[in-house]
Write a protein that holds these residues in place. Structure first.
Motif, PDB file in Angstrom:
ATOM      1  N   MET A  19       0.833  -1.327   0.035  1.00  0.00           N
ATOM      2  CA  MET A  19      -0.038  -0.168   0.485  1.00  0.00           C
ATOM      3  C   MET A  19       0.535   1.725   0.155  1.00  0.00           C
ATOM      4  N   THR A  20       1.709   0.840   1.085  1.00  0.00           N
ATOM      5  CA  THR A  20       2.676   2.845   0.793  1.00  0.00           C
ATOM      6  C   THR A  20       3.548   2.683  -0.407  1.00  0.00           C
ATOM      7  N   VAL A  21       3.765   1.376  -1.334  1.00  0.00           N
ATOM      8  CA  VAL A  21       4.415   1.546  -2.400  1.00  0.00           C
ATOM      9  C   VAL A  21       4.032   2.026  -3.362  1.00  0.00           C
ATOM     10  N   ALA A  22       2.415   2.233  -3.899  1.00  0.00           N
ATOM     11  CA  ALA A  22       1.524   2.351  -4.298  1.00  0.00           C
ATOM     12  C   ALA A  22       1.248   3.507  -4.104  1.00  0.00           C
ATOM     13  N   ALA A  23       0.502   4.203  -3.296  1.00  0.00           N
ATOM     14  CA  ALA A  23       0.261   5.441  -2.771  1.00  0.00           C
ATOM     15  C   ALA A  23       1.364   6.816  -2.965  1.00  0.00           C
ATOM     16  N   TYR A  24       2.674   6.575  -2.461  1.00  0.00           N
ATOM     17  CA  TYR A  24       3.816   6.714  -2.310  1.00  0.00           C
ATOM     18  C   TYR A  24       3.869   6.979  -3.885  1.00  0.00           C
ATOM     19  N   HIS A  25       3.809   6.540  -4.990  1.00  0.00           N
ATOM     20  CA  HIS A  25       3.424   6.936  -6.762  1.00  0.00           C
ATOM     21  C   HIS A  25       2.888   7.391  -7.367  1.00  0.00           C
ATOM     22  N   VAL A  26       1.669   6.967  -6.833  1.00  0.00           N
ATOM     23  CA  VAL A  26       0.057   7.891  -7.390  1.00  0.00           C
ATOM     24  C   VAL A  26       0.217   9.236  -6.635  1.00  0.00           C
ATOM     25  N   VAL A  27       0.744   9.159  -5.966  1.00  0.00           N
ATOM     26  CA  VAL A  27       0.700  10.797  -5.604  1.00  0.00           C
ATOM     27  C   VAL A  27       2.018  11.931  -6.092  1.00  0.00           C
ATOM     28  N   LYS A  28       3.072  11.310  -5.559  1.00  0.00           N
ATOM     29  CA  LYS A  28       4.258  11.805  -6.388  1.00  0.00           C
ATOM     30  C   LYS A  28       4.163  12.046  -7.973  1.00  0.00           C
ATOM     31  N   LYS A  73      -1.176  -3.748  -8.545  1.00  0.00           N
ATOM     32  CA  LYS A  73      -0.034  -4.489  -9.361  1.00  0.00           C
ATOM     33  C   LYS A  73       0.948  -4.247  -8.942  1.00  0.00           C
ATOM     34  N   GLU A  74       0.600  -2.928  -9.517  1.00  0.00           N
ATOM     35  CA  GLU A  74       2.601  -2.319  -9.392  1.00  0.00           C
ATOM     36  C   GLU A  74       2.984  -2.688  -7.648  1.00  0.00           C
ATOM     37  N   GLY A  75       2.488  -1.784  -6.803  1.00  0.00           N
ATOM     38  CA  GLY A  75       2.328  -1.625  -5.525  1.00  0.00           C
ATOM     39  C   GLY A  75       2.529  -3.021  -4.836  1.00  0.00           C
ATOM     40  N   LEU A  76       2.371  -4.439  -5.604  1.00  0.00           N
ATOM     41  CA  LEU A  76       2.711  -5.839  -5.252  1.00  0.00           C
ATOM     42  C   LEU A  76       3.911  -5.997  -6.005  1.00  0.00           C
ATOM     43  N   ARG A  77       4.519  -6.043  -7.420  1.00  0.00           N
ATOM     44  CA  ARG A  77       5.414  -5.832  -7.984  1.00  0.00           C
ATOM     45  C   ARG A  77       6.630  -5.413  -7.311  1.00  0.00           C
ATOM     46  N   LEU A  78       6.631  -4.279  -6.963  1.00  0.00           N
ATOM     47  CA  LEU A  78       7.846  -3.493  -6.993  1.00  0.00           C
ATOM     48  C   LEU A  78       7.731  -3.263  -4.790  1.00  0.00           C
ATOM     49  N   SER A  79       6.512  -4.129  -4.169  1.00  0.00           N
ATOM     50  CA  SER A  79       6.913  -3.802  -3.202  1.00  0.00           C
ATOM     51  C   SER A  79       7.692  -6.082  -2.894  1.00  0.00           C
ATOM     52  N   PHE A  80       7.830  -6.148  -3.573  1.00  0.00           N
ATOM     53  CA  PHE A  80       7.905  -7.552  -3.268  1.00  0.00           C
ATOM     54  C   PHE A  80       7.618  -8.601  -2.372  1.00  0.00           C
ATOM     55  N   GLY A  81       7.127  -7.786  -1.911  1.00  0.00           N
ATOM     56  CA  GLY A  81       6.551  -9.115  -0.455  1.00  0.00           C
ATOM     57  C   GLY A  81       8.101  -9.711   0.126  1.00  0.00           C
ATOM     58  N   VAL A  82       8.321 -10.656  -0.418  1.00  0.00           N
ATOM     59  CA  VAL A  82       9.466 -11.229   0.318  1.00  0.00           C
ATOM     60  C   VAL A  82      10.649 -11.339  -0.819  1.00  0.00           C
ATOM     61  N   PRO A  83      11.091 -10.051  -0.607  1.00  0.00           N
ATOM     62  CA  PRO A  83      12.038  -9.991  -1.177  1.00  0.00           C
ATOM     63  C   PRO A  83      13.723 -11.498  -2.320  1.00  0.00           C
ATOM     64  N   GLY A  84      13.835 -11.647  -0.690  1.00  0.00           N
ATOM     65  CA  GLY A  84      14.779 -13.018  -1.372  1.00  0.00           C
ATOM     66  C   GLY A  84      14.111 -14.023  -0.559  1.00  0.00           C
ATOM     67  N   ARG A  85      14.643 -15.053  -0.987  1.00  0.00           N
ATOM     68  CA  ARG A  85      14.953 -16.735  -1.670  1.00  0.00           C
ATOM     69  C   ARG A  85      13.920 -17.139  -0.435  1.00  0.00           C
ATOM     70  N   LEU A  86      12.721 -18.153  -1.647  1.00  0.00           N
ATOM     71  CA  LEU A  86      12.521 -18.686  -0.621  1.00  0.00           C
ATOM     72  C   LEU A  86      12.438 -20.876  -1.254  1.00  0.00           C
ATOM     73  N   ALA A  87      12.947 -21.200   0.058  1.00  0.00           N
ATOM     74  CA  ALA A  87      14.136 -22.418  -0.019  1.00  0.00           C
ATOM     75  C   ALA A  87      13.391 -23.500  -0.299  1.00  0.00           C
ATOM     76  N   ARG A  88      12.742 -24.837  -1.307  1.00  0.00           N
ATOM     77  CA  ARG A  88      12.744 -25.943  -1.355  1.00  0.00           C
ATOM     78  C   ARG A  88      13.388 -26.926  -1.267  1.00  0.00           C
ATOM     79  N   GLU A  89      13.090 -28.411  -1.065  1.00  0.00           N
ATOM     80  CA  GLU A  89      13.813 -29.034  -0.814  1.00  0.00           C
ATOM     81  C   GLU A  89      13.606 -30.015  -2.387  1.00  0.00           C
ATOM     82  N   VAL A  90      14.570 -30.506  -3.200  1.00  0.00           N
ATOM     83  CA  VAL A  90      14.305 -31.246  -4.133  1.00  0.00           C
ATOM     84  C   VAL A  90      13.273 -32.304  -3.526  1.00  0.00           C
ATOM     85  N   PRO A  91      12.740 -33.010  -4.495  1.00  0.00           N
ATOM     86  CA  PRO A  91      12.065 -34.341  -4.126  1.00  0.00           C
ATOM     87  C   PRO A  91      12.530 -35.296  -4.801  1.00  0.00           C
TER      88      PRO A  91
END
Length: 506
Positions: A320-329, A368-386
């Motif tokens: 929400m912050t990323v989205a509002a920041y870009h709209v306001v500016k 969508k752009e707010g979500l894209r450029l805030s990245f949620g979790v910017p780092g990796r999500l590690a999974r074990e190979v089956p």
């Protein structure tokens, strides 16, 4: 033998036997990791293949920026890179679909997620069969149908934000939207699912201390990944001693104690036969569900509450912050958004129905752009190979080792998001392009292990941003520097504590 002689002998043994043994052992491990390890043929820097200290260095020195270093490694080595002795990072979106499909056999990496210290939670559960059971208990709370039935909770928090702005702006006082948006997320989830709202929006600092506590937890994750035995040791110590030893661990224990207290309060009410106005997650988990269901202890449910609360504290609020920041500016963007909202809701006092809001093209692009450029979790999500292992872009990763991917890299791929650093709501207008971009758009991850709160998060984003920009057509934002906007990776993305935060005035 005197005491002095005994101590001298012990020192001799440690120096002349123990130390060489330790050095030889370390050298042997490094040699194995570099030349005999099953991942030895995977491209990447030698030091990353040799030791986890490479990861730890970039997680601590100058801030937590390992996610940026991983992006640099992909630029240098290609789509498949070895980033630790036992983990390979991938950048091809096709691989995301393989790892994170519905019914995936890739389990969460226990060494990665155990470092959070919330072993019972659905979020950190490794084996897929265990996750399936725990996730099944939470799914009804976060289904789209349930979210729509409780949409009024989100509206009530958005209305509080509007009242705050209406109170402060005429007095020429700036409003801290950075913390206000995060307060909305926490107030929504605690009211919606915990049965007791924290009411951070009613506090003078909008929950500043609470969010500082949550962010303070971050560094412990990287410490316990590097030295997992420290987590076991720390949990075995008296809590008062742990709090005195480490401020980050103090933050962890304080938040866990806060969650446990709430669970125990609900349990006491249930035991006394007192019924709440609306059912909470705690009541569901504490009640027998079916034959064979083992009711978790309050201490275990505390882990579930902790993970939900920590997730809500920054991810949606940050978007929400990323989205509002870009709209306001951006005056042109601001004008297009308010025009669309005015057309959809001609009366300024009309309720902004979520089902109408989510169909508005420009608002959808902003979300969508707010979500894209805030990245949620910017780092990796590690999974074990089956078993029996999987081949990615020509490189085979054996079963039992780990692969990971990152939204930071996927959300900035130029072949999916041209001019990717630009906040551009209109890139989401063309349905054909949307289908293409969705392949690399992963703010909530995907598949069986995707974020359980995705429906609630979208409702918060649409209702809050829609309400804000329907009510206010001339907000002015403060200036933020590149240093203010940088992300630290403590699983969720955080701005540095010292960074200037986003405020608005009339």
């Amino acid at each position: 033998m005197g005491l002095y002689q005994l101590l001298s002998s012990l020192v001799y043994v440690l120096l002349y036997v123990g130390l060489p043994f330790f050095v030889i052992s370390r050298v042997n491990t490094i040699f194995y990791n570099l030349y005999r390890h099953p991942l030895a043929s995977i491209p990447g820097p030698k030091v990353a293949a040799a030791t986890y200290l490479y990861q730890t260095y970039f997680c601590f020195v100058g801030g937590s920026f390992f996610y940026k270093e991983i992006a640099r490694l992909h630029d240098k080595y290609g789509t498949v890179v070895r980033i630790t002795p036992d983990e390979v990072h991938l950048s091809d979106p096709d691989n995301y679909e393989i790892i994170n499909c519905v019914g995936t056999k890739f389990a969460k990496s226990s060494p990665f997620y155990d470092s959070f210290g919330i072993g019972y939670s659905t979020f950190s559960s490794g084996p897929n069969d265990i996750h399936r059971i725990r996730r099944g208990m939470l799914n009804p709370f976060f289904s789209r149908q349930t979210v729509l039935s409780l949409e009024s909770i989100v509206h009530s928090k958005a209305d509080k934000l509007i009242n705050l702005l209406n109170t402060k702006l005429p007095k020429h006082q700036a409003v801290d939207l950075h913390h206000a948006f995060r307060a909305i997320s926490v107030d929504v989830i605690t009211d919606y699912a915990f049965g007791h709202c924290y009411n951070l929006l009613d506090t003078e600092d909008l929950g500043l201390d609470f969010f500082a506590m949550v962010q303070g937890i971050g560094p412990t994750m990287w410490i316990f990944q590097q030295w997992p035995s420290l987590l076991t040791f720390a949990l075995s110590l008296p809590s008062a001693l742990v709090k005195a030893m480490s401020k980050p661990l103090k933050q962890v224990l304080n938040l866990q104690a806060h969650c446990l207290k709430q669970v125990l309060t609900v349990k006491a009410d249930m035991d006394a036969g007192r019924k709440s106005e609306k059912q909470s997650i705690f009541e569901v988990l504490l009640s027998p569900q079916h034959e064979g269901y083992v009711v978790p202890t309050p201490d275990q449910i505390k882990d579930e509450a902790y993970s939900i609360l920590a997730a809500a504290a920054d991810t949606t609020g940050n978007a929400m912050t990323v989205a509002a920041y870009h709209v306001v500016k951006n005056p042109d963007m601001y004008k297009k958004l308010t025009a669309e909202l005015n057309a959809a809701f001609p009366s300024p006092d009309a309720p902004l129905d979520y089902l109408v809001l989510e169909k508005l093209p420009y608002l959808t692009g902003v979300v969508k752009e707010g979500l894209r450029l805030s990245f949620g979790v910017p780092g990796r999500l590690a999974r074990e190979v089956p078993k029996p292992g999987v081949t990615f872009n020509g490189y085979t990763v054996p079963a039992g080792y780990f692969v990971s991917m990152s939204s930071w890299i996927l959300h900035q791929r130029e072949d999916y998001f041209p001019d990717s650093s630009k906040f551009d709501p209109e890139r989401w207008f063309d349905p054909k392009e949307v289908r293409h971009m969705d392949k690399a758009f992963v703010p909530f991850s995907k598949g069986t292990r995707g974020c359980v709160g995705i429906n609630l998060a979208y409702c918060e984003l649409y209702v809050t941003l829609g309400t804000l920009f329907r009510k206010f057509k001339n907000l002015k934002g403060n200036e933020l520097t590149a240093e203010d906007l940088v992300y630290l990776d403590y699983f969720s993305s955080y701005h540095p504590i010292s960074a200037t935060k986003f405020h608005v005035t009339a």
